[in-house]
Design a protein around this motif. Structure first.
Motif, short mmCIF file in Angstrom:
data_model
loop_
_atom_site.label_atom_id
_atom_site.label_comp_id
_atom_site.label_asym_id
_atom_site.label_seq_id
_atom_site.Cartn_x
_atom_site.Cartn_y
_atom_site.Cartn_z
N THR A 143 0.84 -1.20 0.00
CA THR A 143 0.00 0.00 0.00
C THR A 143 0.87 1.24 0.00
OG1 THR A 143 -0.09 -0.07 2.42
CG2 THR A 143 -1.92 -1.10 1.23
N GLU A 144 0.25 2.39 -0.31
CA GLU A 144 0.97 3.65 -0.32
C GLU A 144 1.23 4.12 1.12
OE1 GLU A 144 2.03 5.09 -3.02
OE2 GLU A 144 1.03 3.77 -4.43
N ARG A 145 2.37 4.77 1.30
CA ARG A 145 2.64 5.39 2.61
C ARG A 145 1.77 6.62 2.76
NH1 ARG A 145 8.88 6.27 2.00
NH2 ARG A 145 8.58 7.45 3.94
N GLU A 146 1.45 6.95 3.99
CA GLU A 146 0.53 8.05 4.27
C GLU A 146 1.02 9.37 3.67
OE1 GLU A 146 -2.89 9.78 5.53
OE2 GLU A 146 -2.37 7.63 5.63
N GLN B 17 2.56 9.81 1.02
CA GLN B 17 2.53 9.80 -0.45
C GLN B 17 1.12 9.77 -1.01
OE1 GLN B 17 4.95 6.23 -0.96
NE2 GLN B 17 6.60 7.46 -1.84
N LYS B 18 0.14 10.04 -0.18
CA LYS B 18 -1.24 9.87 -0.61
C LYS B 18 -1.64 10.85 -1.71
CE LYS B 18 -3.08 12.84 3.06
NZ LYS B 18 -4.01 12.90 4.22
N PRO C 91 -0.84 7.04 -7.50
CA PRO C 91 -0.62 5.78 -6.77
C PRO C 91 0.19 4.76 -7.58
CG PRO C 91 -2.88 5.92 -7.56
CD PRO C 91 -2.26 7.26 -7.81
N LEU C 92 1.13 4.10 -6.88
CA LEU C 92 1.89 3.02 -7.49
C LEU C 92 1.11 1.72 -7.45
CD1 LEU C 92 5.41 3.69 -5.93
CD2 LEU C 92 4.71 4.16 -8.28
N TYR C 93 0.28 1.56 -6.44
CA TYR C 93 -0.47 0.32 -6.25
C TYR C 93 -1.96 0.62 -6.39
CZ TYR C 93 4.00 -0.80 -4.09
OH TYR C 93 5.34 -0.96 -3.84
N GLN C 94 -2.58 0.03 -7.38
CA GLN C 94 -4.01 0.22 -7.59
C GLN C 94 -4.77 -0.85 -6.81
OE1 GLN C 94 -5.41 2.69 -9.12
NE2 GLN C 94 -3.62 3.61 -10.09
N ASP C 95 -5.49 -0.43 -5.79
CA ASP C 95 -6.19 -1.39 -4.94
C ASP C 95 -7.15 -2.26 -5.73
OD1 ASP C 95 -4.88 -0.71 -2.70
OD2 ASP C 95 -6.43 0.57 -1.86
#
Length: 551
Positions: free
Chosen positions: A92-95, A97-98, A102-106
């Motif tokens: 998950t993204e670090r807080e 970096q919100k 996004p690097l990670y698509q949920d």
């Protein structure tokens, strides 16, 4: 009247058929299953038996319901993770970096988090021996529902290997291949440290390419260090913008990637459906390129010899007939068929008794029947000379390792009988007999089996998502190693176990495996067959095609 000779396995011998009905069906004794025997105006010199049984309606409905339930619980667990009720273990993204992209698509990772993770233990199992007829496997356990694994230190011995592509049994640590590779290792070392165009062109590479060309019956051949890159890096060298690629819908990812990288327009035809292919060819000739209506620079048909998920064999005589009729080019991927088909292991071209010159680009890999690594392209000398200059795999990839090259040379000579023995020919015939026997026994037990009766790739249909992991685990408990496959590698309701037969399998091994498969089939209620086979050519055909363009 004399009864026609029964065709032998793997194209070794031939015979006619009798009692033919309309559409090529053959009436057998009462109670036998119906197969599709294709003759098609004399294009086929031998019966071509390939059929697919329909998915039972109740099974299809329950499979969709199963995926629906898993999806609902997945959303529930994501909700619990969001509110810290359940620990979130995925990336998950670090807080801080919100606010970044996004690097990670949920949503894109939803399937991996909530469905794949439940049965992740069925894949990536580490073996610690030669991948021969039997293997040794490292035992591992998970204490966090397959997010991480811990090795116990125990090795599970003598698991019957029904998953490796070791078709002719050349994956071995003793014998002529191993001795020859060890000798070359001591003389040349393990690596070349250069490309073929620079300081990496060894005499062994030249010897291999001449041998492969002779084996295939073509003018010239070129070897590459990676089978996947043989497709993905050579197709862009052959076609580009203004060209049209007609690709089977079940082609391997390497063919799909190569087609996309080329920049050519891509149109997909139904799997092994010659009506669909011919319609696309007609449309391409009549309408030309979109908007401009100019003729296509090239039309390239992409097919495989044996399709690794379906176990089906390409209808090569019909493909070649269409290719000649519409003046297009043919690219044949023989990754799974070279060594595994034909009386002397020369692949699907020999299996059908065709002329290798009718295939413009013959591609194959050394990773399966030859127990090595890498791939090759065979064809006209002009084609190979062109690829030596313009192929990215040739220009930028490091040359093949000398011991690997020697493994291939020794195994090919064995298959051709140039080692002074008949071991190679015997292995080809043993694989064919194992294939026929294993397929016949599974069908007799009541399983739904896909593919051609001569294909050593044997898919056994599981369908329901919960049974994917359960089948793999139960077989491993019984010391049988199998490969299970589910969505997205297959259609969502067509999850399966895939067995790969080998000439190294003895009848005792196959009988042991069949006994355990029968028990697990009863345990998991996998015997869905009603003996209502749907031949591929008689599957419903619609005119829907898929297209990818450079626009």
């Amino acid at each position: 009247m004399e009864r026609p000779e029964r065709p032998r396995a793997n194209g070794c011998g031939g015979g006619g058929t009798h009692g033919a009905l309309r559409n090529g069906f053959v009436r057998g004794p009462p109670g036998t299953q119906i197969n599709h025997i294709v003759h098609n105006g004399g294009l086929y010199k031998r019966p071509f038996n390939e059929a697919f049984e329909e998915t039972p309606m109740l099974v299809a409905v329950l499979t969709y319901v199963g995926y629906g339930v898993l999806t609902l619980f997945g959303y529930l667990r994501d909700f619990m993770r969001q509110w810290k009720i359940e620990k979130c273990q995925n990336a998950t993204e670090r807080e801080e970096q919100k606010d970044f992209v996004p690097l990670y698509q949920d949503f894109e990772n939803f399937y991996n988090r909530n469905l794949y993770m439940r049965i992740r233990d069925s894949w990536n199992r580490p073996i610690c021996s030669v991948p021969g007829a039997k293997v040794d496997m490292m035992e591992r356990v998970s204490h966090d529902y397959n997010w991480t694994f811990t090795y116990t230190g125990r090795v599970i011995k003598d698991i019957i290997n029904m998953g490796s592509y070791n078709y002719l049994g050349f994956a071995q640590k003793t014998g002529a291949c191993q001795e020859a590779a060890a000798k070359v290792l001591s003389q040349y070392g393990a690596g070349v440290c250069s490309t073929r165009q620079e300081m990496g062109n060894l005499d062994k590479h030249e010897e291999l390419e001449k041998l492969v060309a002779r084996f295939l019956g073509v003018e010239s051949a070129m070897a590459y260090g990676m089978g996947f890159a043989t497709n993905s890096m050579n197709i862009p060298a052959l076609v580009g913008k203004g060209c049209l690629i007609l690709s089977d819908e079940l082609n391997h990812a390497s063919l799909v990637l190569g087609a996309r990288l080329s920049g050519a327009t891509i149109r997909i035809f139904k799997h092994n459906n010659m009506q669909s292919l011919e319609k696309l060819l007609k449309d391409a000739i009549v309408h030309g390129q979109p908007r401009t209506r100019r003729p296509w620079k090239k039309i390239l048909i992409l097919v495989e010899g044996i399709y690794s998920m379906e176990g089906s064999i390409v209808r090569l005589p019909e493909v070649i007939a269409l290719k000649k009729k519409y003046k297009s080019y043919l690219y044949l991927d023989e990754a799974h068929s070279i060594g595994a088909l034909g009386p002397s292991g020369r692949g699907v071209v020999e299996y059908f008794g065709l002329n290798p010159e009718d295939v413009d680009v013959m591609m194959g890999t050394f990773t399966k029947s030859f127990g090595a690594a890498g791939g090759y392209i065979g064809g006209k000398k002009e084609l190979i000379d062109y690829l030596r200059t313009y192929s990215h795999s040739a220009a930028y990839a490091t040359s093949m390792s000398p011991p690997v090259v020697e493994q291939i040379i020794t195994s090919v000579k064995c298959i051709m009988g140039e080692d002074g023995t008949t071991i190679g020919r015997a292995r080809v015939q043993q694989l064919a007999e194992n294939t026929r026997y294993f397929r016949r026994r599974l069908k007799e037990m009541g399983f739904i089996i896909y593919g051609n009766e001569d294909s050593p790739v044997v898919p056994l249909m599981l369908y329901m998502p919960a049974k994917i992991g359960a089948f793999g685990r139960e077989m491993l408990k019984r010391n049988i190693g199998v490969v299970v496959v589910g969505f997205p590698a297959t259609p969502i309701i067509e999850s399966r176990a895939r067995f790969c037969l080998s000439a190294a399998h003895t009848k005792e091994m196959l009988d042991t495996a069949l006994k355990e498969i029968n028990e697990v089939g009863d345990l998991l209620q996998l015997k869905y067959s009603r003996r209502r086979l749907v031949p591929l050519l008689d599957r419903p055909f619609d005119e829907t095609t898929y297209e990818e363009t450079e626009d």
